[in-house]
Design an enzyme around this catalytic site. Structure first.
Site, PDB file in Angstrom:
ATOM      1  N   HIS A   8       0.847  -1.207   0.000  1.00  0.00           N
ATOM      2  CA  HIS A   8       0.000   0.000   0.000  1.00  0.00           C
ATOM      3  C   HIS A   8       0.876   1.248   0.000  1.00  0.00           C
ATOM      4  O   HIS A   8       1.748   1.398   0.855  1.00  0.00           O
ATOM      5  CB  HIS A   8      -0.873   0.052   1.272  1.00  0.00           C
ATOM      6  CG  HIS A   8      -1.919  -1.002   1.319  1.00  0.00           C
ATOM      7  ND1 HIS A   8      -2.869  -1.071   2.302  1.00  0.00           N
ATOM      8  CD2 HIS A   8      -2.182  -2.052   0.486  1.00  0.00           C
ATOM      9  CE1 HIS A   8      -3.667  -2.091   2.084  1.00  0.00           C
ATOM     10  NE2 HIS A   8      -3.259  -2.711   0.995  1.00  0.00           N
TER      11      HIS A   8
ATOM     12  N   TYR B 240      -8.793   4.462   8.528  1.00  0.00           N
ATOM     13  CA  TYR B 240      -8.887   4.737   9.969  1.00  0.00           C
ATOM     14  C   TYR B 240      -9.974   5.792  10.120  1.00  0.00           C
ATOM     15  O   TYR B 240      -9.866   6.872   9.531  1.00  0.00           O
ATOM     16  CB  TYR B 240      -7.573   5.317  10.506  1.00  0.00           C
ATOM     17  CG  TYR B 240      -6.437   4.321  10.616  1.00  0.00           C
ATOM     18  CD1 TYR B 240      -5.669   3.982   9.509  1.00  0.00           C
ATOM     19  CD2 TYR B 240      -6.113   3.754  11.844  1.00  0.00           C
ATOM     20  CE1 TYR B 240      -4.614   3.087   9.619  1.00  0.00           C
ATOM     21  CE2 TYR B 240      -5.052   2.859  11.962  1.00  0.00           C
ATOM     22  CZ  TYR B 240      -4.313   2.522  10.852  1.00  0.00           C
ATOM     23  OH  TYR B 240      -3.272   1.636  10.961  1.00  0.00           O
TER      24      TYR B 240
ATOM     25  N   PRO C 297      -2.538  -0.697  19.271  1.00  0.00           N
ATOM     26  CA  PRO C 297      -2.375  -1.120  17.876  1.00  0.00           C
ATOM     27  C   PRO C 297      -2.672  -0.048  16.820  1.00  0.00           C
ATOM     28  O   PRO C 297      -2.406  -0.273  15.637  1.00  0.00           O
ATOM     29  CB  PRO C 297      -3.347  -2.293  17.736  1.00  0.00           C
ATOM     30  CG  PRO C 297      -4.341  -2.120  18.828  1.00  0.00           C
ATOM     31  CD  PRO C 297      -3.644  -1.420  19.943  1.00  0.00           C
TER      32      PRO C 297
ATOM     33  N   LYS D 219       2.518  -0.694  15.083  1.00  0.00           N
ATOM     34  CA  LYS D 219       3.964  -0.688  15.323  1.00  0.00           C
ATOM     35  C   LYS D 219       4.524  -1.914  16.053  1.00  0.00           C
ATOM     36  O   LYS D 219       5.735  -2.152  16.026  1.00  0.00           O
ATOM     37  CB  LYS D 219       4.339   0.551  16.171  1.00  0.00           C
ATOM     38  CG  LYS D 219       4.218   1.852  15.424  1.00  0.00           C
ATOM     39  CD  LYS D 219       5.415   2.077  14.510  1.00  0.00           C
ATOM     40  CE  LYS D 219       5.131   3.061  13.432  1.00  0.00           C
ATOM     41  NZ  LYS D 219       5.038   2.516  12.080  1.00  0.00           N
TER      42      LYS D 219
ATOM     43  N   TYR E  44       4.384   6.277  10.020  1.00  0.00           N
ATOM     44  CA  TYR E  44       3.601   5.089   9.687  1.00  0.00           C
ATOM     45  C   TYR E  44       4.431   4.093   8.872  1.00  0.00           C
ATOM     46  O   TYR E  44       4.396   2.891   9.150  1.00  0.00           O
ATOM     47  CB  TYR E  44       2.339   5.505   8.927  1.00  0.00           C
ATOM     48  CG  TYR E  44       1.272   4.435   8.883  1.00  0.00           C
ATOM     49  CD1 TYR E  44       0.566   4.090  10.027  1.00  0.00           C
ATOM     50  CD2 TYR E  44       0.965   3.782   7.697  1.00  0.00           C
ATOM     51  CE1 TYR E  44      -0.416   3.100   9.990  1.00  0.00           C
ATOM     52  CE2 TYR E  44      -0.017   2.797   7.655  1.00  0.00           C
ATOM     53  CZ  TYR E  44      -0.699   2.469   8.806  1.00  0.00           C
ATOM     54  OH  TYR E  44      -1.671   1.491   8.774  1.00  0.00           O
TER      55      TYR E  44
HETATM   56  P1  FAD Z   1       4.495 -12.389  21.011  1.00  0.00           P
HETATM   57  O1  FAD Z   1       3.935 -12.444  19.651  1.00  0.00           O
HETATM   58  O2  FAD Z   1       3.568 -12.161  22.167  1.00  0.00           O
HETATM   59  O3  FAD Z   1       5.302 -13.743  21.245  1.00  0.00           O
HETATM   60  C1  FAD Z   1       5.774 -14.149  22.505  1.00  0.00           C
HETATM   61  C2  FAD Z   1       5.768 -15.658  22.549  1.00  0.00           C
HETATM   62  O4  FAD Z   1       6.318 -16.104  23.791  1.00  0.00           O
HETATM   63  C3  FAD Z   1       4.366 -16.227  22.466  1.00  0.00           C
HETATM   64  O5  FAD Z   1       4.308 -17.191  21.426  1.00  0.00           O
HETATM   65  C4  FAD Z   1       4.132 -16.820  23.838  1.00  0.00           C
HETATM   66  O6  FAD Z   1       3.270 -17.950  23.803  1.00  0.00           O
HETATM   67  C5  FAD Z   1       5.543 -17.178  24.280  1.00  0.00           C
HETATM   68  N1  FAD Z   1       5.710 -17.274  25.738  1.00  0.00           N
HETATM   69  C6  FAD Z   1       5.179 -16.492  26.706  1.00  0.00           C
HETATM   70  N2  FAD Z   1       5.564 -16.907  27.912  1.00  0.00           N
HETATM   71  C7  FAD Z   1       6.373 -17.972  27.717  1.00  0.00           C
HETATM   72  C8  FAD Z   1       7.063 -18.841  28.602  1.00  0.00           C
HETATM   73  N3  FAD Z   1       6.994 -18.690  29.917  1.00  0.00           N
HETATM   74  N4  FAD Z   1       7.788 -19.841  28.084  1.00  0.00           N
HETATM   75  C9  FAD Z   1       7.865 -20.008  26.714  1.00  0.00           C
HETATM   76  N5  FAD Z   1       7.223 -19.226  25.837  1.00  0.00           N
HETATM   77  C10 FAD Z   1       6.482 -18.206  26.328  1.00  0.00           C
HETATM   78  N6  FAD Z   1       1.735  -4.897  15.407  1.00  0.00           N
HETATM   79  C11 FAD Z   1       2.069  -4.345  14.213  1.00  0.00           C
HETATM   80  O7  FAD Z   1       3.260  -4.080  13.997  1.00  0.00           O
HETATM   81  N7  FAD Z   1       1.154  -4.058  13.230  1.00  0.00           N
HETATM   82  C12 FAD Z   1      -0.159  -4.313  13.422  1.00  0.00           C
HETATM   83  O8  FAD Z   1      -0.952  -4.119  12.498  1.00  0.00           O
HETATM   84  C13 FAD Z   1      -0.567  -4.866  14.692  1.00  0.00           C
HETATM   85  N8  FAD Z   1      -1.856  -5.162  14.925  1.00  0.00           N
HETATM   86  C14 FAD Z   1      -2.192  -5.823  16.066  1.00  0.00           C
HETATM   87  C15 FAD Z   1      -3.519  -6.179  16.235  1.00  0.00           C
HETATM   88  C16 FAD Z   1      -3.887  -6.880  17.372  1.00  0.00           C
HETATM   89  C17 FAD Z   1      -5.337  -7.261  17.528  1.00  0.00           C
HETATM   90  C18 FAD Z   1      -2.908  -7.244  18.348  1.00  0.00           C
HETATM   91  C19 FAD Z   1      -3.287  -8.032  19.595  1.00  0.00           C
HETATM   92  C20 FAD Z   1      -1.588  -6.891  18.200  1.00  0.00           C
HETATM   93  C21 FAD Z   1      -1.218  -6.179  17.061  1.00  0.00           C
HETATM   94  N9  FAD Z   1       0.107  -5.818  16.834  1.00  0.00           N
HETATM   95  C22 FAD Z   1       0.440  -5.186  15.673  1.00  0.00           C
HETATM   96  C23 FAD Z   1       1.138  -6.149  17.829  1.00  0.00           C
HETATM   97  C24 FAD Z   1       1.917  -7.436  17.503  1.00  0.00           C
HETATM   98  O9  FAD Z   1       1.029  -8.510  17.300  1.00  0.00           O
HETATM   99  C25 FAD Z   1       2.886  -7.760  18.652  1.00  0.00           C
HETATM  100  O10 FAD Z   1       3.629  -6.607  18.953  1.00  0.00           O
HETATM  101  C26 FAD Z   1       3.831  -8.915  18.288  1.00  0.00           C
HETATM  102  O11 FAD Z   1       3.150 -10.153  18.379  1.00  0.00           O
HETATM  103  C27 FAD Z   1       5.056  -8.961  19.207  1.00  0.00           C
HETATM  104  O12 FAD Z   1       5.835 -10.089  18.935  1.00  0.00           O
HETATM  105  P2  FAD Z   1       6.675 -10.781  20.072  1.00  0.00           P
HETATM  106  O13 FAD Z   1       7.344 -11.939  19.425  1.00  0.00           O
HETATM  107  O14 FAD Z   1       7.480  -9.768  20.789  1.00  0.00           O
HETATM  108  O15 FAD Z   1       5.603 -11.275  21.149  1.00  0.00           O
HETATM  109  C1  PHB Z   2      -4.621  -5.176  11.055  1.00  0.00           C
HETATM  110  O1  PHB Z   2      -4.790  -5.342   9.826  1.00  0.00           O
HETATM  111  O2  PHB Z   2      -4.768  -6.106  11.855  1.00  0.00           O
HETATM  112  C2  PHB Z   2      -4.241  -3.853  11.575  1.00  0.00           C
HETATM  113  C3  PHB Z   2      -3.991  -2.818  10.689  1.00  0.00           C
HETATM  114  C4  PHB Z   2      -3.636  -1.560  11.173  1.00  0.00           C
HETATM  115  C5  PHB Z   2      -3.547  -1.361  12.543  1.00  0.00           C
HETATM  116  C6  PHB Z   2      -3.778  -2.410  13.427  1.00  0.00           C
HETATM  117  C7  PHB Z   2      -4.140  -3.652  12.937  1.00  0.00           C
HETATM  118  O3  PHB Z   2      -3.223  -0.132  13.009  1.00  0.00           O
END
Ligand code: FAD
Ligand code: PHB
Length: 394
Positions: A75, A204, A296, A300, A388
């Site tokens: 996009h 948005y 969210p 980021k 962004y």
């Molecule tokens: P996580 O994905 O949380 O991974 C951590 C892992 O550690 C998990 O698999 C968990 O099960 C595991 N774990 C936890 N405790 C333990 C333990 N004790 N022992 C072993 N394993 C363990 N970000 C964006 O950049 N763009 C977006 O559009 C966006 N949209 C989002 C929409 C929603 C609805 C949500 C909820 C989040 C969104 N995010 C977005 C945020 C993004 O999903 C997270 O920031 C991302 O998952 C972070 O990755 P991570 O690997 O740090 O953590």
């Molecule tokens: C998504 O597609 O899940 C999404 C897109 C933009 C955002 C957050 C989530 O800011």
């Protein structure tokens, strides 16, 4: 007790842990990734969808671009809607050609697991009772159970990639960690629907009834979010109520509205801003959601996680190559600078686009004035576009 040794023990197989494992493998550094959930759970969890330009560039640079380039939706712009009208911000024109790519976190995780499996590198799902120990000393350890048997892994370093609710951050002595936090008086109700996206770019929207976001996952799947109460019960939201509210908050006077289809997933996501500093204690390094959470609205979280592990893998590679600890010593400060920039942007987008119960009519008018300014000033649009699409990776 079964005992093993590795250079870097990685806790968590989310995007941060899996990407770190991949980057280290490419540098010839041995790692073991341990995850407490099942592989299916980790892949199927519906979360992020927007990849910054820097994340896409990194995926390409490290051999993970094939499916992303084929299936990801690039996009160049984004819409901001309010007062019944949509306004396009041409991100690519304002940032020298940078943009975002819609490619679900599930897909990123799938690609990373496939690469890990192809490399025959260690990745274990379903471990239990995981703890990190000996973090004061030169050889920290991870202990856990797997298939009912106790294990211990001695490591040069541990990477805490275990998300906000993980165990690594809380293993750091409490008095050495400073935390900053803000909770928001609202949440997002998100759905995935079998419906072709009716817009090529995200929308948005601020409406008197609250925020709504139109996004997508593929040419046949739409992703939509609605601002709701933090304690909202999903049972109170039958499909008809969701569609009616989305239609009210998103439709614009040019006749645009989201297409409807079968809802295949629903969930409520709380909103939080959180930063822990420093991101390091001796040989334990925190990365991704384990160290920071953003609401969210700025898209980021996943991108910050990728930026952290990119820096961490470079720092570890420099250490193993030359013994230099300079980059390891800079890891936290450099990461916190990027984190606070993302916090500022995510907070700003959230407060500009959501309504709050404590608002009075002044607040709503002020928010509209903010949005009017945003879409009529090239400088303001450039500022949004720069944040962004994201800064290049350090
Ligand atoms: P996580 O994905 O949380 O991974 C951590 C892992 O550690 C998990 O698999 C968990 O099960 C595991 N774990 C936890 N405790 C333990 C333990 N004790 N022992 C072993 N394993 C363990 N970000 C964006 O950049 N763009 C977006 O559009 C966006 N949209 C989002 C929409 C929603 C609805 C949500 C909820 C989040 C969104 N995010 C977005 C945020 C993004 O999903 C997270 O920031 C991302 O998952 C972070 O990755 P991570 O690997 O740090 O953590
Ligand atoms: C998504 O597609 O899940 C999404 C897109 C933009 C955002 C957050 C989530 O800011």
């Amino acid at each position: 007790m079964k005992r093993f040794r590795t250079q870097v023990g990685i806790v968590g197989a989310g995007p941060a842990g899996l990407m770190l494992g991949h980057l280290l493998h490419r540098q010839g550094i041995d790692s073991i990734i341990l995850e407490n959930r099942s592989q299916d759970y980790v892949i199927e969890r519906v979360r992020a969808g927007v990849l910054e330009q820097g994340t896409v560039d990194l995926m390409n640079d490290v051999g993970l671009g094939t499916r992303l380039n084929r299936e990801g939706l690039r996009h160049d712009g984004v819409y901001i809607a309010f007062a019944g009208a949509r306004h396009r911000i041409d991100m690519a024109a304002l940032t020298g050609g940078r943009g975002i790519t819609v490619y679900g976190q599930n897909e990123v995780v799938k690609d990373l697991i496939a690469a890990r499996t192809a490399a025959n590198a260690q990745l274990h799902f379903g471990v239990t009772d995981l703890r990190v120990t000996d973090i004061e000393g030169p050889e920290p350890r991870i202990v856990f159970n797997r298939n009912g048997e106790p294990y211990e892994i001695a490591c040069d370093f541990i990477a805490g990639c275990d998300g906000f609710h993980g165990v690594c951050r809380t293993s750091i002595p409490h008095e050495l960690l400073r935390t900053y936090e803000r909770e928001y008086p609202f949440a997002w109700l998100g759905i995935l629907a079998d419906a072709p996206p009716s817009s090529d770019e995200l929308v948005y929207s601020l409406h008197e009834r609250g925020f709504a976001l139109f996004s997508m996952r593929s040419p046949t799947v739409t992703r939509l979010y609605l601002q709701c109460a933090p304690d909202e019960q999903i049972a109170d939201w039958p499909d008809e109520r969701i569609w009616s509210e989305l239609e009210t908050r998103l439709s614009t006077s040019d006749g645009w509205r989201p297409n409807q289809g079968r809802i295949v997933q629903k969930g409520v996501t709380p909103m939080r801003s959180f930063v822990a500093e420093p991101m390091r204690y001796r040989r334990l390094f925190l990365a991704g959601d384990a160290a920071h959470i953003v609401p969210p609205t700025g898209a980021k979280g996943l991108n910050l996680a990728v930026a952290d592990v990119c820096r961490l893998s470079n720092a570890l590679a420099a250490y193993y190559k030359s013994g230099s600890e300079t980059l390891l010593d800079q890891y936290s400060d450099t990461g916190l600078r990027r984190t606070w920039r993302a916090q500022r942007f995510s907070w700003w987008m959230t407060s500009m686009l959501h309504k709050s119960d404590s608002d009075n009519p002044f607040d709503h008018q002020r928010r509209l004035a903010d949005l009017e300014y945003l879409v009529s000033s090239r400088a303001a649009m450039t500022s949004l576009a720069e944040s962004y699409v994201g800064a290049p990776l350090d």
